[in-house]
Design a protein around this motif. Structure first.
Motif, PDB file in Angstrom:
ATOM      1  N   ILE A   1       0.831  -1.048   0.308  1.00  0.00           N
ATOM      2  CA  ILE A   1       0.592  -0.336   0.068  1.00  0.00           C
ATOM      3  C   ILE A   1       0.913   1.336   0.231  1.00  0.00           C
ATOM      4  CG2 ILE A   1      -1.777   1.144   1.107  1.00  0.00           C
ATOM      5  CD1 ILE A   1      -2.289  -1.941   2.917  1.00  0.00           C
ATOM      6  N   GLY A   2       0.415   2.353  -1.562  1.00  0.00           N
ATOM      7  CA  GLY A   2       1.319   3.321  -0.807  1.00  0.00           C
ATOM      8  C   GLY A   2       1.278   4.047  -1.946  1.00  0.00           C
ATOM      9  N   THR A   3       2.549   5.141  -2.329  1.00  0.00           N
ATOM     10  CA  THR A   3       2.401   6.424  -3.360  1.00  0.00           C
ATOM     11  C   THR A   3       3.079   6.467  -3.731  1.00  0.00           C
ATOM     12  OG1 THR A   3       1.177   7.978  -4.495  1.00  0.00           O
ATOM     13  CG2 THR A   3       1.035   8.003  -2.310  1.00  0.00           C
ATOM     14  N   ASP A   4       3.874   6.625  -4.849  1.00  0.00           N
ATOM     15  CA  ASP A   4       5.030   7.245  -5.099  1.00  0.00           C
ATOM     16  C   ASP A   4       4.839   8.605  -5.527  1.00  0.00           C
ATOM     17  OD1 ASP A   4       3.553   7.850  -7.617  1.00  0.00           O
ATOM     18  OD2 ASP A   4       5.036   6.885  -8.832  1.00  0.00           O
ATOM     19  N   ARG A   5       4.080   9.315  -5.013  1.00  0.00           N
ATOM     20  CA  ARG A   5       3.786  11.027  -4.943  1.00  0.00           C
ATOM     21  C   ARG A   5       4.135  11.214  -3.199  1.00  0.00           C
ATOM     22  NH1 ARG A   5       0.360  12.872  -9.315  1.00  0.00           N
ATOM     23  NH2 ARG A   5      -0.146  11.393 -10.289  1.00  0.00           N
ATOM     24  N   SER A   6       4.534  10.061  -3.191  1.00  0.00           N
ATOM     25  CA  SER A   6       4.862  10.923  -2.279  1.00  0.00           C
ATOM     26  C   SER A   6       6.154  10.060  -0.860  1.00  0.00           C
ATOM     27  CB  SER A   6       4.164  11.147  -0.215  1.00  0.00           C
ATOM     28  OG  SER A   6       4.393  10.934   1.042  1.00  0.00           O
ATOM     29  N   THR A   7       7.533  10.480  -0.953  1.00  0.00           N
ATOM     30  CA  THR A   7       8.315  10.288  -0.681  1.00  0.00           C
ATOM     31  C   THR A   7       8.183   9.045   0.622  1.00  0.00           C
ATOM     32  OG1 THR A   7       9.618  11.413  -1.279  1.00  0.00           O
ATOM     33  CG2 THR A   7      10.761   9.721  -0.084  1.00  0.00           C
ATOM     34  N   GLY A   8       7.695   9.566   1.717  1.00  0.00           N
ATOM     35  CA  GLY A   8       7.599   8.482   2.935  1.00  0.00           C
ATOM     36  C   GLY A   8       6.939   7.244   2.834  1.00  0.00           C
ATOM     37  N   ASP A   9       6.045   7.574   1.904  1.00  0.00           N
ATOM     38  CA  ASP A   9       4.612   6.731   1.395  1.00  0.00           C
ATOM     39  C   ASP A   9       4.746   5.997   0.876  1.00  0.00           C
ATOM     40  OD1 ASP A   9       2.163   5.710   2.463  1.00  0.00           O
ATOM     41  OD2 ASP A   9       0.409   7.400   0.853  1.00  0.00           O
ATOM     42  N   SER A  10       6.115   5.784   0.414  1.00  0.00           N
ATOM     43  CA  SER A  10       6.602   4.731  -0.830  1.00  0.00           C
ATOM     44  C   SER A  10       6.794   3.747  -1.129  1.00  0.00           C
ATOM     45  CB  SER A  10       6.997   5.803  -1.524  1.00  0.00           C
ATOM     46  OG  SER A  10       8.842   5.981  -1.641  1.00  0.00           O
ATOM     47  N   LEU A  11       6.566   3.702   0.626  1.00  0.00           N
ATOM     48  CA  LEU A  11       7.309   1.891   0.390  1.00  0.00           C
ATOM     49  C   LEU A  11       7.244   0.942   0.254  1.00  0.00           C
ATOM     50  CD1 LEU A  11       9.538   0.858   3.533  1.00  0.00           C
ATOM     51  CD2 LEU A  11       7.531   0.745   4.042  1.00  0.00           C
ATOM     52  N   GLY A  12       5.447   1.102   0.778  1.00  0.00           N
ATOM     53  CA  GLY A  12       4.917  -0.283   0.133  1.00  0.00           C
ATOM     54  C   GLY A  12       4.630  -0.509  -1.516  1.00  0.00           C
ATOM     55  N   PRO A  13       4.904   0.527  -2.584  1.00  0.00           N
ATOM     56  CA  PRO A  13       5.382   0.014  -3.755  1.00  0.00           C
ATOM     57  C   PRO A  13       6.423   0.082  -3.883  1.00  0.00           C
ATOM     58  CG  PRO A  13       4.142   2.102  -2.973  1.00  0.00           C
ATOM     59  CD  PRO A  13       4.445   1.556  -2.070  1.00  0.00           C
ATOM     60  N   LEU A  14       7.271   0.212  -3.774  1.00  0.00           N
ATOM     61  CA  LEU A  14       9.043   0.861  -3.114  1.00  0.00           C
ATOM     62  C   LEU A  14       9.405  -1.616  -3.539  1.00  0.00           C
ATOM     63  CD1 LEU A  14      10.880   3.275  -2.061  1.00  0.00           C
ATOM     64  CD2 LEU A  14      11.113   2.700  -4.226  1.00  0.00           C
ATOM     65  N   VAL A  15       8.595  -1.511  -2.457  1.00  0.00           N
ATOM     66  CA  VAL A  15       8.613  -2.958  -2.152  1.00  0.00           C
ATOM     67  C   VAL A  15       7.629  -3.911  -3.092  1.00  0.00           C
ATOM     68  CG1 VAL A  15       7.393  -4.789  -0.669  1.00  0.00           C
ATOM     69  CG2 VAL A  15       8.423  -2.762   0.639  1.00  0.00           C
ATOM     70  N   GLY A  16       6.266  -4.191  -3.190  1.00  0.00           N
ATOM     71  CA  GLY A  16       5.934  -4.129  -4.400  1.00  0.00           C
ATOM     72  C   GLY A  16       7.231  -4.484  -6.092  1.00  0.00           C
ATOM     73  N   THR A  17       7.891  -3.062  -6.004  1.00  0.00           N
ATOM     74  CA  THR A  17       8.669  -3.395  -7.378  1.00  0.00           C
ATOM     75  C   THR A  17       9.193  -4.170  -7.493  1.00  0.00           C
ATOM     76  OG1 THR A  17       7.311  -1.300  -7.805  1.00  0.00           O
ATOM     77  CG2 THR A  17       9.372  -2.062  -8.957  1.00  0.00           C
ATOM     78  N   LEU A  18      10.024  -4.357  -6.029  1.00  0.00           N
ATOM     79  CA  LEU A  18      10.855  -5.206  -5.927  1.00  0.00           C
ATOM     80  C   LEU A  18      10.569  -6.756  -5.876  1.00  0.00           C
ATOM     81  CD1 LEU A  18      13.114  -2.952  -3.039  1.00  0.00           C
ATOM     82  CD2 LEU A  18      13.906  -3.418  -5.335  1.00  0.00           C
ATOM     83  N   LEU A  19       9.658  -7.136  -5.698  1.00  0.00           N
ATOM     84  CA  LEU A  19       9.390  -8.481  -5.554  1.00  0.00           C
ATOM     85  C   LEU A  19       8.745  -7.868  -7.074  1.00  0.00           C
ATOM     86  CD1 LEU A  19       6.883  -8.348  -2.280  1.00  0.00           C
ATOM     87  CD2 LEU A  19       9.458  -9.503  -2.557  1.00  0.00           C
ATOM     88  N   GLU A  20       8.904  -7.426  -7.800  1.00  0.00           N
ATOM     89  CA  GLU A  20       7.748  -7.975  -9.087  1.00  0.00           C
ATOM     90  C   GLU A  20       9.063  -8.303 -10.148  1.00  0.00           C
ATOM     91  OE1 GLU A  20       6.332  -4.992 -11.405  1.00  0.00           O
ATOM     92  OE2 GLU A  20       4.564  -5.900 -11.666  1.00  0.00           O
ATOM     93  N   GLU A  21      10.369  -7.703  -9.676  1.00  0.00           N
ATOM     94  CA  GLU A  21      11.459  -8.025  -9.612  1.00  0.00           C
ATOM     95  C   GLU A  21      11.996  -9.282 -10.093  1.00  0.00           C
ATOM     96  OE1 GLU A  21      14.091  -5.036  -9.569  1.00  0.00           O
ATOM     97  OE2 GLU A  21      12.648  -3.049 -10.375  1.00  0.00           O
ATOM     98  N   LYS A  22      11.951  -9.892  -8.840  1.00  0.00           N
ATOM     99  CA  LYS A  22      12.706 -10.685  -7.981  1.00  0.00           C
ATOM    100  C   LYS A  22      11.948 -12.195  -8.524  1.00  0.00           C
ATOM    101  CE  LYS A  22      13.908  -9.544  -3.830  1.00  0.00           C
ATOM    102  NZ  LYS A  22      15.541  -9.315  -4.336  1.00  0.00           N
TER     103      LYS A  22
END
Length: 205
Positions: free
Chosen positions: A50-71
């Motif tokens: 959960i989260g959004t890339d429009r806020s640095t602090g709230d980007s944790l969720g989508p960053l995790v999701g992107t890293l997992l998608e790459e794995k």
């Protein structure tokens, strides 16, 4: 973003792991696998980031999701990435979609949160859902049978300003630790092949 991490900090079953500990990913993997249903149950394991890339602090969720998608995990399903985030606007719709696509899924909610200064950088893992939307005064559904939350900054005053000024380096480092932990958990969790409802329908067509 969940602005009330104290709800989890008071629960005895929540495990707290500092993201930059040398064995943080290993600890995280062990804790995840302890809380997952037995692999023989064949319940789909779904991570909702959960989260959004429009806020640095709230980007944790989508960053995790992107890293997992790459794995390219073989045992787990992942929703919520930088490209296709799950946030306050589309969350209800996405959760309905997940329930339709997977039969009786076991859902793990991943979200950023704010907490005490001494807790910044801590990853929390435990039973029960995350409660997104608290900071935007929206009534959003609770997400998950278990949760993984990362404390990215200090709570208590001007939360949106704090989120916007959270260091991306910290959030990215925490996301890498969480993604590595989930990846190692996936290697140890090997259920029988699980088919989504859409896959079964495609096979019948």
């Amino acid at each position: 973003m969940n602005f009330k991490p104290q709800l989890f900090e008071k629960k005895d079953y929540a495990t707290r792991i500092m993201h930059d500990d040398s064995n943080a990913a290993h600890q995280l993997a062990m804790q995840i696998n302890q809380l997952l249903p037995a692999s023989m149950s064949n319940r789909p394991i779904v991570f909702v980031c959960i989260g959004t890339d429009r806020s640095t602090g709230d980007s944790l969720g989508p960053l995790v999701g992107t890293l997992l998608e790459e794995k390219k995990l073989s045992s787990f399903y992942v929703y919520g990435t930088l490209e296709n985030p799950i946030h306050a606007v589309n969350m209800t719709e996405k959760l309905v979609e997940i329930q339709k696509k997977h039969s009786n899924p076991f859902i793990i909610g991943i979200d950023a949160c704010l907490g005490r200064l001494k807790s910044v950088g801590v990853v929390q893992v435990g039973e029960g859902p995350v409660k997104p939307g608290a900071g935007v005064n929206k009534e959003l559904p609770e997400v998950g049978h278990m949760h993984i939350t990362g404390i990215v900054n200090v709570s208590g005053f001007m939360e949106f300003f704090v989120l916007q000024n959270t260091r991306l380096h910290l959030v990215m480092s925490m996301a890498k630790t969480i993604a590595d932990g989930i990846y190692h958990a996936s290697l140890a969790y090997q259920p029988k092949r699980m088919f989504s409802r859409l896959e079964l329908d495609a096979e019948k067509a």
